[in-house]
Write an enzyme that holds these catalytic residues in place. Structure first.
Site, PDB file in Angstrom:
ATOM      1  N   SER A 234      49.860 132.039  99.982  1.00 21.21           N
ATOM      2  CA  SER A 234      49.744 131.836  98.538  1.00 21.21           C
ATOM      3  C   SER A 234      48.351 131.334  98.222  1.00 21.21           C
ATOM      4  O   SER A 234      47.627 130.856  99.105  1.00 21.21           O
ATOM      5  CB  SER A 234      50.787 130.807  98.089  1.00 21.21           C
ATOM      6  OG  SER A 234      50.574 130.355  96.771  1.00 21.21           O
TER       7      SER A 234
ATOM      8  N   TYR B 137      56.519 123.640  97.173  1.00 19.57           N
ATOM      9  CA  TYR B 137      55.968 124.980  97.359  1.00 19.57           C
ATOM     10  C   TYR B 137      54.563 124.886  97.956  1.00 19.57           C
ATOM     11  O   TYR B 137      54.221 125.604  98.897  1.00 19.57           O
ATOM     12  CB  TYR B 137      55.939 125.719  96.025  1.00 19.57           C
ATOM     13  CG  TYR B 137      55.530 127.178  96.127  1.00 19.57           C
ATOM     14  CD1 TYR B 137      56.469 128.143  96.457  1.00 19.57           C
ATOM     15  CD2 TYR B 137      54.216 127.576  95.885  1.00 19.57           C
ATOM     16  CE1 TYR B 137      56.115 129.478  96.543  1.00 19.57           C
ATOM     17  CE2 TYR B 137      53.857 128.908  95.972  1.00 19.57           C
ATOM     18  CZ  TYR B 137      54.807 129.857  96.301  1.00 19.57           C
ATOM     19  OH  TYR B 137      54.444 131.181  96.403  1.00 19.57           O
TER      20      TYR B 137
END
Length: 252
Positions: free
Chosen positions: A144, A157
């Site tokens: 990410s 996350y």
């Protein structure tokens, strides 16, 4: 090296979270490059099956809930039984929870870290054991922008995706000598279910677009070429790399 080093004919790929979004885009790209695909999903990935078969490749569905490591061994064994091998693993399945750090709950932490990091490791372990016994393979983790940045209101996350970057390098260090390539793709802002809340927020959406040099959200299909490359002989000397596919976000 083959005359077309990007050709995946004869390979079998496992793609998790394959029913929509990034997983679907990658699965279809690998199929067009010649691979048969095991589609791992919690819900029937009927549309993805049709797209893989339209590309002339076999699709096998493995229904699994990746909130725990329970199905990891089964995913690999079912794929081998149905498609004859497991040469490529794409660890795409992931979830996100949003809350202020002051209010973040243990459940918000554990559910995200378990799915995004713990299951990724143990599925890689199961696939890696098979690959070691059968001459090698390729593992691609989906990282990410938050592998590199902190983000806001997504504590678990961010922690999980930072961990994905570290595990990618660790596994590459351990398995490169076994002819297993381990790399990651870090998507930028891709239009998927996970980012629907951001897309719907008019101010946040505008801020995001203003920062992306390409001037648009990415599509799941934009990740296909990177996945094919990292799965192929063209990347056989690429190890522990995190490839950003972000429209220039990190360059800004």
């Amino acid at each position: 090296m083959a005359s077309n080093p990007f050709d995946l004919t004869g390979k079998v790929a496992i793609v998790t979270g394959a029913n929509t979004g990034i997983g679907q885009g990658i699965a279809v790209a690998l199929a067009h490059a010649g691979a048969d695909i095991a589609l791992v999903a919690r819900r029937d990935p009927e549309e993805t099956v049709q797209m893989v078969e339209a590309a002339g490749r076999r699709a096998h569905v493995v229904m699994a809930d990746l909130s725990s490591i329970e199905p990891c061994e089964r995913i690999v064994s079912e794929t081998v039984a149905a498609l004859g091998g497991a040469d490529i693993l794409v660890n795409n399945a992931g979830i996100i929870r949003r809350n202020d750090a002051l209010d973040f709950t243990e459940d918000d932490w554990d559910s995200v870290v378990d799915t995004n990091l713990k299951v990724l490791f143990f599925l890689s372990q199961a696939a890696g054991r098979h690959m070691v016994e059968h001459g090698g393979g390729s593992i691609i983790n989906i990282a990410s922008m938050l592998t590199f940045q902190g983000g806001i209101r997504v504590a678990s996350y961010t922690a999980s995706k930072s961990g994905v970057g570290g595990l990618t390098k660790l596994l590459a260090n351990e398995w490169a000598s076994k002819d297993i390539t381990v790399n990651a793709i870090a998507p930028g802002y891709i239009a998927t279910n996970n980012t629907a809340q951001l897309q719907a927020d008019e101010d946040r959406n505008r801020q995001i677009l203003e920062r992306i040099p390409a001037g648009r959200w990415g599509a799941p299909s934009d990740l296909g070429g990177a996945a094919v490359f990292l799965s192929s002989d063209a990347a056989r000397y690429v190890q522990g790399h995190i490839l950003a596919v972000d429209g220039g976000w990190l360059a800004r």
